[in-house]
Enzyme design. Sequence first.
Site, mmCIF file in Angstrom:
data_model
loop_
_atom_site.group_PDB
_atom_site.id
_atom_site.type_symbol
_atom_site.label_atom_id
_atom_site.label_comp_id
_atom_site.label_asym_id
_atom_site.label_seq_id
_atom_site.Cartn_x
_atom_site.Cartn_y
_atom_site.Cartn_z
ATOM 1 N N ASP A 194 0.458 -7.788 -9.789
ATOM 2 C CA ASP A 194 -0.114 -8.106 -8.481
ATOM 3 C C ASP A 194 -1.510 -8.705 -8.630
ATOM 4 O O ASP A 194 -1.877 -9.645 -7.912
ATOM 5 C CB ASP A 194 -0.172 -6.829 -7.630
ATOM 6 C CG ASP A 194 -0.411 -7.137 -6.163
ATOM 7 O OD1 ASP A 194 -0.034 -8.234 -5.724
ATOM 8 O OD2 ASP A 194 -0.978 -6.281 -5.465
ATOM 9 N N ASP A 369 3.311 -3.098 -0.954
ATOM 10 C CA ASP A 369 2.244 -2.107 -1.107
ATOM 11 C C ASP A 369 2.653 -0.772 -0.494
ATOM 12 O O ASP A 369 2.406 0.288 -1.082
ATOM 13 C CB ASP A 369 0.963 -2.625 -0.449
ATOM 14 C CG ASP A 369 0.539 -3.964 -1.021
ATOM 15 O OD1 ASP A 369 0.653 -4.129 -2.248
ATOM 16 O OD2 ASP A 369 0.122 -4.844 -0.259
#
Length: 448
Positions: A194, A369
């Site tokens: 990420d 997330d």
Amino acid sequence: MDSSILDSLGVEIIGVMSPVSVCMLLVVLLVYTLSSATSSAASDTIRTAANLVYLESPSDSTTQKLEGALLNALVFIVLIAIVTFVLVLLYYYNFTNFLKNYMRFSAFFVLGTMGGSIFLSVIQHFSVPIDSITCFLLLFNFTVVGVLSVFSNGIPIFVRQAYMVVLGIIVAAWFTKLPEWTTWVLLVALAVYDLVAVLAPGGPLKLLVELASTRDEELPALVYEARPVVSRGPGTRGSGTRGSNLGLLVGGVSESGSVELQAVSQDNRNKSDEDVGNLANEEGETSPLVSNLRDRPTSSSGSSEYSVVNVRLNRGAQFGNGESEIVVDEEMSPLVDMLEFGGDREQTRGEIPEASMGTSRGIKLGLGDFVFYSVLVGRAAMYDLMTVYACYLAIISGLGCTLILLSVCHRALPALPISITLGVVFYFLTRLLMEPFVVGTSSNLMMF
């Protein structure tokens, strides 16, 4: 006023942390509820994209588990990177309808099959008296309404947010069925990916955000959007309001447009002040974390009419890679002074802060997330509640740190690295150090 800034900041932080907390709480409850219903051996035999190479077995040595977990994480990250680059290419060549239909199918599949499996497990665990036809109708209606809520425009934002949280809960509950070593290595690998995908030049998520920002379109992804609304006090005008908009967290887009300030007379100065002030606040939704248009008193002028000023943003690239410029026709107008881009009047001919003309109305947090925050807490729930508390506080602290960095950087930021790093560190510290200390002192009547 500073007090209104602090009030709106608290509203925004709560607007992000509340759904994240609810998602993690419900995943923990599901893990506690369904752990007794399913055996650990059955959960370990589940074959997914996260354990294609190595299927962990309790009889394997620590070295075998670590090597297998690393191979699983590597393959999973490579698959995610390939799929993300394919999505970027499709979006670049304007296959937008295909991407939307793909996301609708994905949401329908998650809600209908994965959510249906969890729904049936809950029914069996609590022995709910329900027939198969009613169960099917409930699940079908729930799935259809969910897809419409996530991808339709006429649905209230609260319903859309609720279904986004539900999607995160379902996916996270399935990820908690992965073996322990694979889960921890995969979380760390995803945090690193990420970070690279959002911040590195040529990263797939960075390219996707830049493309969406250049086209002034929504991201072709499942994104949770928090829209805080800050009410103004009575008697405030546009010239006295500090307003801004936030939409730059993990795939958030700060949209832009063209603003034209028309010639106005001296008698209509107050009306022009209010019109320019309204540019900074779309639908009354403000955010204190990203700078935006702010009104200030204009300098006095002896002329009875202002010249025409055209203000346009040049969006070649986004988030610090492109330059923004102002094009001013004829002579400088006092209306330009009301655009506080940095203080000096000469600065209007140079660069403008990135988020100055943003119209995004809230923080945008990727669904991934939600999923991996909840996977971490769900895995901690399989061991002890003390680790759950520690991991939850670590994740929320990491999310708060990310919001602080967002207010400083004014660009899209990854939300996984800080939170996942703190969560993993606190999990192992609590499990290896704090839990033996607390149990030992309590068992020896040294602490109650």
